[in-house]
Design an enzyme around this catalytic site. Sequence first.
Site, short mmCIF file in Angstrom:
data_model
loop_
_atom_site.label_atom_id
_atom_site.label_comp_id
_atom_site.label_asym_id
_atom_site.label_seq_id
_atom_site.Cartn_x
_atom_site.Cartn_y
_atom_site.Cartn_z
N HIS A 70 40.73 36.13 51.36
CA HIS A 70 41.53 37.24 50.84
C HIS A 70 40.65 38.48 50.70
CE1 HIS A 70 44.96 38.66 48.50
NE2 HIS A 70 44.14 39.09 47.56
N LYS A 129 51.82 44.61 48.37
CA LYS A 129 53.23 44.49 47.95
C LYS A 129 53.74 45.91 47.68
CE LYS A 129 51.70 40.59 44.92
NZ LYS A 129 51.40 39.50 45.77
N TRP A 174 46.96 31.01 49.31
CA TRP A 174 47.74 31.44 48.13
C TRP A 174 48.82 32.45 48.54
CZ3 TRP A 174 48.77 29.83 43.52
CH2 TRP A 174 49.07 30.70 42.46
N SER A 229 46.74 43.15 48.95
CA SER A 229 47.09 42.22 47.87
C SER A 229 48.24 42.77 47.02
CB SER A 229 45.82 41.99 47.04
OG SER A 229 45.87 40.74 46.46
C1 GCU Z 1 46.66 37.31 42.32
C2 GCU Z 1 48.15 37.24 42.51
C3 GCU Z 1 48.58 37.76 43.89
C4 GCU Z 1 48.00 39.11 44.14
C5 GCU Z 1 46.51 39.11 43.90
C6 GCU Z 1 45.83 40.48 43.93
O1 GCU Z 1 46.04 36.40 43.15
O2 GCU Z 1 48.55 35.93 42.28
O3 GCU Z 1 49.99 37.82 43.97
O4 GCU Z 1 48.31 39.55 45.43
O5 GCU Z 1 46.24 38.62 42.59
O6 GCU Z 1 46.47 41.49 43.85
O7 GCU Z 1 44.62 40.49 43.97
#
Ligand code: GCU
Length: 415
Positions: free
Chosen positions: A396, A259, A346, A255
């Site tokens: 997710h 990144k 998402w 998540s």
């Molecule tokens: C949110 C956010 C995402 C991210 C995620 C996470 O959903 O919008 O961009 O990847 O949190 O880190 O859990």
Amino acid sequence: MRSIYCFIVIVALVVCSVEGKAWQANYDEAKIPKYTLPDPLVMADGSKVVSPEQWRTKRRAEILDLFKKHVYGAMPSAMSIAHVDRVSFIDNALAGKARLLQESFYFKKDRSGPKIDVCVFLPPKTKKVKAYPAFLILNFFGNRTIHTDENIRMYTGHARLKPGRAGRGGKWPIEDIVGRGYALVTACYNNFDIDHRVQGPKFDDGVHQLYPKYQGRSDNWASIGAWAWGMSRILDYLEKLEFVDAKRVVAMGHSRLGKTALWAGATDQRFALVISNNSGCGGAALARRRIGESVWRINTSFPHWFCAKHKEYNDNENVMPVDQHMLISLIAPRPVYVGSATGDKWADPRGEFLSCVGADAVYKLLNTSGLASHSLPAIEKPLVGTINYHLRKGKHDVTKFDWTQYLDFADRYIK
Ligand code: GCU
């Protein structure tokens, strides 16, 4: 009755003005705006990159610079570790299945400022292996939350973290990881920079306080940058640790930390492999598709993740000089794995795949096998190559299916 009505209207107005506009995520492929991706193999002066040499000596640096200026912010040079304090080293963690080394390191001689609490799980002692290949993964809620073993010390950092709470991505299969001959190295991302989601951007605490000159600039060093920098500092620490082979370390994350793992892999070529799990917008997913989370949405919810300049691309992705396929290109020729999930709309699973497609020409130029196919693979049928991709069923998360693929991937390259 009338006052209730007024109250609802006021709340609605406040919500709208906080968000700036009414917004609904698009999930319809037919509504994707027209876009052209920048070509990673065309230099800033318009000439074509035709040799690996040109990529290595010129184009790679151009792209890295663009990501620093327009997306994640500047990346300061390394700061050396002033002290490493051993907290404990036990042979019988995880009911005898692993050794557990816990240490803290500091950047300042007087031990003020950031303190990084590292946990290193190692396979049981044998005469055969001294230095293990390793997975380096930051965690969300403190080391103690990744496994129930009570030998893991409680997190003493930021108060918002709840000790004992399961981390995003669930409990980690540490027995399987060490059972397959890997070390697992982790620290909480908040050790480097607190994820000030509620309080809004603040860049003068955590490791940011070590480099004040980056504050207030359009390419300010923001949170994803600080976490990625932190992964590199843990790698510095591992270079000096006799139990881990720092030349065989995987940068992995889920998540927002997926990144981070991509940015760490892009900025630090010592990472042998990179795995991004469900990293989505600002990670593996192409920004120009605007499916699921968009640049405006992420910059509004998490204004501290990216540099100030990145806000200029809110609802204006087409003018960005980069897109996320170029981030994956920066990892080339090292093997990379992008994991997506069908229920993680998402994060735009198809956009995550298309970034791999967009990076393929760079991997091929560098004489690797690149990506095995340019069509989205069937569910749970991983594409295996130098660029690896899978789309699994479910939401997710980091699941057993994901872990099996990631361990097999590591086996192919660094076992
Ligand atoms: C949110 C956010 C995402 C991210 C995620 C996470 O959903 O919008 O961009 O990847 O949190 O880190 O859990």
